[in-house]
Design a protein around this motif. Structure first.
Motif, mmCIF file in Angstrom:
data_model
loop_
_atom_site.group_PDB
_atom_site.id
_atom_site.type_symbol
_atom_site.label_atom_id
_atom_site.label_comp_id
_atom_site.label_asym_id
_atom_site.label_seq_id
_atom_site.Cartn_x
_atom_site.Cartn_y
_atom_site.Cartn_z
ATOM 1 N N LEU A 196 6.262 18.851 62.306
ATOM 2 C CA LEU A 196 5.138 18.321 63.068
ATOM 3 C C LEU A 196 4.088 17.676 62.173
ATOM 4 C CD1 LEU A 196 4.352 18.207 66.063
ATOM 5 C CD2 LEU A 196 3.010 20.272 65.710
ATOM 6 N N LEU A 197 4.004 18.119 60.928
ATOM 7 C CA LEU A 197 3.069 17.543 59.965
ATOM 8 C C LEU A 197 3.659 17.693 58.572
ATOM 9 C CD1 LEU A 197 1.705 20.294 58.635
ATOM 10 C CD2 LEU A 197 0.289 20.207 60.671
ATOM 11 N N THR A 198 2.952 17.156 57.574
ATOM 12 C CA THR A 198 3.447 17.184 56.199
ATOM 13 C C THR A 198 2.578 18.109 55.356
ATOM 14 O OG1 THR A 198 4.240 14.909 56.407
ATOM 15 C CG2 THR A 198 4.013 15.785 54.182
ATOM 16 N N ALA A 199 3.103 19.292 55.051
ATOM 17 C CA ALA A 199 2.383 20.246 54.205
ATOM 18 C C ALA A 199 3.394 21.090 53.431
ATOM 19 C CB ALA A 199 1.468 21.128 55.041
ATOM 20 N N PRO A 200 4.263 20.459 52.633
ATOM 21 C CA PRO A 200 5.221 21.224 51.824
ATOM 22 C C PRO A 200 4.500 22.008 50.735
ATOM 23 C CG PRO A 200 5.264 18.915 51.201
ATOM 24 C CD PRO A 200 4.360 19.009 52.391
ATOM 25 N N PRO A 201 5.203 22.872 50.017
ATOM 26 C CA PRO A 201 4.543 23.700 49.005
ATOM 27 C C PRO A 201 3.746 22.918 47.966
ATOM 28 C CG PRO A 201 6.729 24.548 49.452
ATOM 29 C CD PRO A 201 6.610 23.274 50.215
ATOM 30 N N ASP A 202 4.241 21.751 47.547
ATOM 31 C CA ASP A 202 3.492 21.011 46.530
ATOM 32 C C ASP A 202 2.183 20.461 47.084
ATOM 33 O OD1 ASP A 202 5.136 19.226 48.091
ATOM 34 O OD2 ASP A 202 4.609 17.632 46.696
#
Length: 375
Positions: A196-202
């Motif tokens: 739904l959104l972009t919030a990967p670990p990095d």
């Protein structure tokens, strides 16, 4: 009134900070890292979702549960609606609040529960209701709370809230900086996994780094003339802040700032987005709140009577001024009515980093106003 001498007295600020607000603001980056680790250990990264949910429903008490859907909805865009379930009840106490699923909620929807308490009976009942309807449940709350047991019984996913030892010393304010990031970060990781959104670990790590940088710039050891949060706090003393925002990410940051000023500092503020703010607040600037409305009230007792309350514009932007912008018109309107204007703009970065920087600076500002205000 604001005791400006206290702003440059780190020991005095620490003594006044009985609720750990400054520590919470300074440790926001660490909360993000701990919360991301808790989410990973809970199995968020191992989820294999079958596409996006039809709707995201969010329930929970306090300001953090109010801001979470605003922030997540902004970052998610039009992918799936993010809807807050507004509680009802006769008091804000844990046992008096009530939440209900909308009649249409079912197996294609996702229920998120965020609470720094976890003892609210209605949230446990909401979990059971979601289970009966086949609605997936994910909760972020203190470990070993009644809600944790209810979520596990409903075969949902429970993520322990990232806490600090002093969190249990005083009741946590809903607008406290540490509360927001402890509850929001696992949801960011989850919705990234859902697509739904972009919030990967990095990205979460970069966001934590940005929060650390703000804490260094805005911390109590930094003097006022080099500290944007202390400077803004001094500028807002004895004013009615008109918070104007420009850019998608700046909107939720401005709304959180207004809520934090009210809850932590007892200062009312009004917020609107540009360019609509120019029309919505023009009457405020032209009326008795304008600095030029009463330039010399000869009859006011300068000792016994407080100064008249005047407006001050705070312009929050999520990007540098370039291309199409209402910022010049905003400055012209404010200065045309002799109303001072303060401006905040984040350093370059992705959307989540910019949002985090605006939230962090304004969180510090609300905390300094709360600690240094004299009643």
């Amino acid at each position: 009134m604001l005791d400006e001498s206290l702003l440059d007295d780190p020991e005095g600020l620490a003594e006044a900070d009985r609720r750990g607000l400054l520590r919470g603001a300074a440790e926001a980056g660490a909360r993000v890292r701990t919360a991301a680790r808790n989410a990973a250990e809970a199995g968020v990264g191992d989820l294999k979702p079958d596409g996006r949910p039809r709707a995201i429903l969010i329930a929970g008490p306090g300001a953090a549960a109010t801001h979470a859907p605003d922030l997540l909805g902004t970052l998610a865009g039009a992918g799936s609606p993010v809807i807050r379930l507004t509680p009802t009840g006769v008091a804000p106490a844990a046992g008096a609040l009530r939440w209900e699923l909308p009649g249409w909620a079912g197996s294609v929807d996702l229920l998120l529960i965020t609470t720094p308490d976890g003892t609210e009976p209605s949230l446990s009942l909401l979990t059971e209701q979601a289970y009966r309807r086949g609605c997936a449940v994910v909760a972020v709350a203190p470990a070993r709370s009644p809600l944790a047991e209810a979520v596990r019984a409903a075969r949902g996913l429970f993520v322990p809230m990232a806490t600090a030892p002093y969190d249990h010393d005083e009741p946590l304010a809903g607008s406290a900086p540490g509360v927001l990031w402890a509850l929001l970060t696992p949801l960011l990781a989850l919705l990234d996994r859902v697509g739904l959104l972009t919030a990967p670990p990095d990205v979460l790590e970069k966001t934590a780094d940005r929060l650390d940088q703000v804490a260094e710039r805005c911390g109590p050891a930094s003097v006022t003339y080099r500290n944007p949060a202390k400077a803004l706090a001094a500028e807002l003393t004895d004013t009615l802040p008109l918070i104007w925002t420009e850019g998608v990410s700046a909107g939720p940051a401005g709304r959180r700032f207004a809520a934090g000023l009210a809850e932590l500092s007892g200062i009312p503020a009004v917020v609107a987005e540009l360019p609509e703010a120019l029309a919505a607040h023009s009457a405020l600037l032209a009326g008795p709140l304008a600095a030029s409305a009463d330039p010399d009230d000869f009859f006011r007792d300068r000792v016994e009577e407080p100064p008249a309350l005047h407006a001050r514009v705070v312009l929050l932007r999520d990007r540098p001024i370039s291309g199409l912008t209402a910022a010049p018109a905003a400055r012209d309107l404010a200065l045309g009515h002799d109303t001072p204007i303060s401006e905040l703009e984040p350093e370059p970065g992705d959307e989540l980093e910019a949002l985090a920087e605006l939230i962090a600076i304004t969180d510090f500002t609300a905390v300094y106003l709360a600690l240094a205000s004299r009643t």
